[in-house]
Motif scaffolding. Structure first.
Motif, PDB file in Angstrom:
ATOM      1  N   ILE A 129      39.246  40.730  39.762  1.00 40.42           N
ATOM      2  CA  ILE A 129      39.604  41.640  38.670  1.00 40.42           C
ATOM      3  C   ILE A 129      40.605  42.715  39.072  1.00 40.42           C
ATOM      4  O   ILE A 129      41.570  42.958  38.334  1.00 40.42           O
ATOM      5  N   ALA A 135      35.095  41.456  33.937  1.00 36.20           N
ATOM      6  CA  ALA A 135      35.143  40.003  34.146  1.00 36.20           C
ATOM      7  C   ALA A 135      34.541  39.274  32.957  1.00 36.20           C
ATOM      8  O   ALA A 135      35.086  38.263  32.480  1.00 36.20           O
ATOM      9  N   THR A 154      34.641  38.575  39.893  1.00 39.16           N
ATOM     10  CA  THR A 154      34.626  40.033  39.959  1.00 39.16           C
ATOM     11  C   THR A 154      35.613  40.554  40.997  1.00 39.16           C
ATOM     12  O   THR A 154      36.303  41.546  40.779  1.00 39.16           O
TER      13      THR A 154
END
Length: 271
Positions: A5, A71, A2
């Motif tokens: 990203i 993600a 995450t």
């Protein structure tokens, strides 16, 4: 994943920008879409930085949670890409071709063929000899140009390799202009002699883009993927995934922005 990203989105915007600048004289509609995609992604990245600088630790954690959906999308598309590539590799072949296209790959400054390109050519030679054993006339089309006009083209170096393997010169056709996979098919299509499907030999990690550009150029093909080392395959699959991700940027952009908007709405409920 995450946390990575935002950096991926920035890379995505930069790659789209690079492709857009390279094809400024192409389709104006696609050019406009690319500009919009770059602008939105950069604005979204800037918004991320602003949120991190303006809010506390807990809010940052909540905000970064917005990227979970993106993600998950990237993971799902990557897994799908790998699986589809494997399906194409092991898909049954009809073996009714009389023409073989070998896609070019990088050659160093001294004209030495890379391992990737040698594997492709050796696979093409094996298929050519199998056809000749069945008394089936077959031609090999080698395609690939050169950025440097002073250097031999990829096709010329590939033809030299085939000649050294005993392939007759009259069965080798060179296409010397292509600088990418799309151009490989665009220029080679003009040289093909039979309307029936042709065998395209490339690397196993390159099958999806090969199929895409063959379809785009309306060339009927069968594909065979040459093997590559484990390290080379892993690196190349990631690179090819990114290339195909950019190639289909409009679809990916719509999916990612939809997920981002949905996640923003969900996170806003926590404030």
């Amino acid at each position: 994943m995450t946390v990575v990203i935002p950096f991926f989105l920035l890379l995505f915007a930069l790659l789209v920008m690079q492709k857009t600048m390279q094809h400024r004289n192409g389709n104006p509609f696609r050019y406009a879409i690319s500009v919009v995609i770059v602008g939105v992604v950069l604005a979204f990245t800037a918004y991320t930085v602003w949120m991190i600088l303006q809010h506390g630790y807990l809010e940052i954690i909540r905000f970064m949670g917005m990227y979970v959906y993106i993600a998950m999308y990237l993971i799902a598309t990557f897994i799908s890409y790998v699986l589809l590539n494997l399906i194409l590799k092991f898909w049954p072949k009809k073996n009714n071709y009389t023409e073989i296209i070998v896609l070019g790959a990088k050659i160093d400054d001294e004209g030495v063929l890379s391992e990737t390109l040698r594997e492709r050519l050796e696979l093409a030679v094996n298929n050519y000899l199998a056809n000749r054993a069945q008394e089936k006339p077959t031609k090999i089309f080698v395609t690939g140009g050169s950025i440097d006009p002073e250097s031999p083209t990829e096709a010329e170096e590939m033809a030299g390799f085939l000649l050294a393997q005993g392939i007759p010169a009259e069965d080798i056709v060179c296409e010397n202009r292509a600088l990418n996979t799309d151009e490989n098919f665009y220029f080679t299509k003009q040289l093909l002699q039979n309307p029936e499907p042709v065998l395209v030999v490339t690397s196993s990690f390159h099958l999806i883009r090969t199929h895409f550009f063959a379809w785009q150029n309306q060339v009927q093909i069968e594909m065979k993927g040459a093997r590559s080392s484990v390290f080379s395959w892993g690196y190349s699959v990631v690179r090819e995934y990114l290339a195909f991700f950019i190639l289909t940027k409009e679809i990916n952009f719509i999916c990612m922005i939809s997920l981002a908007i949905y996640s923003i709405l969900q996170v806003s409920k926590l404030y």
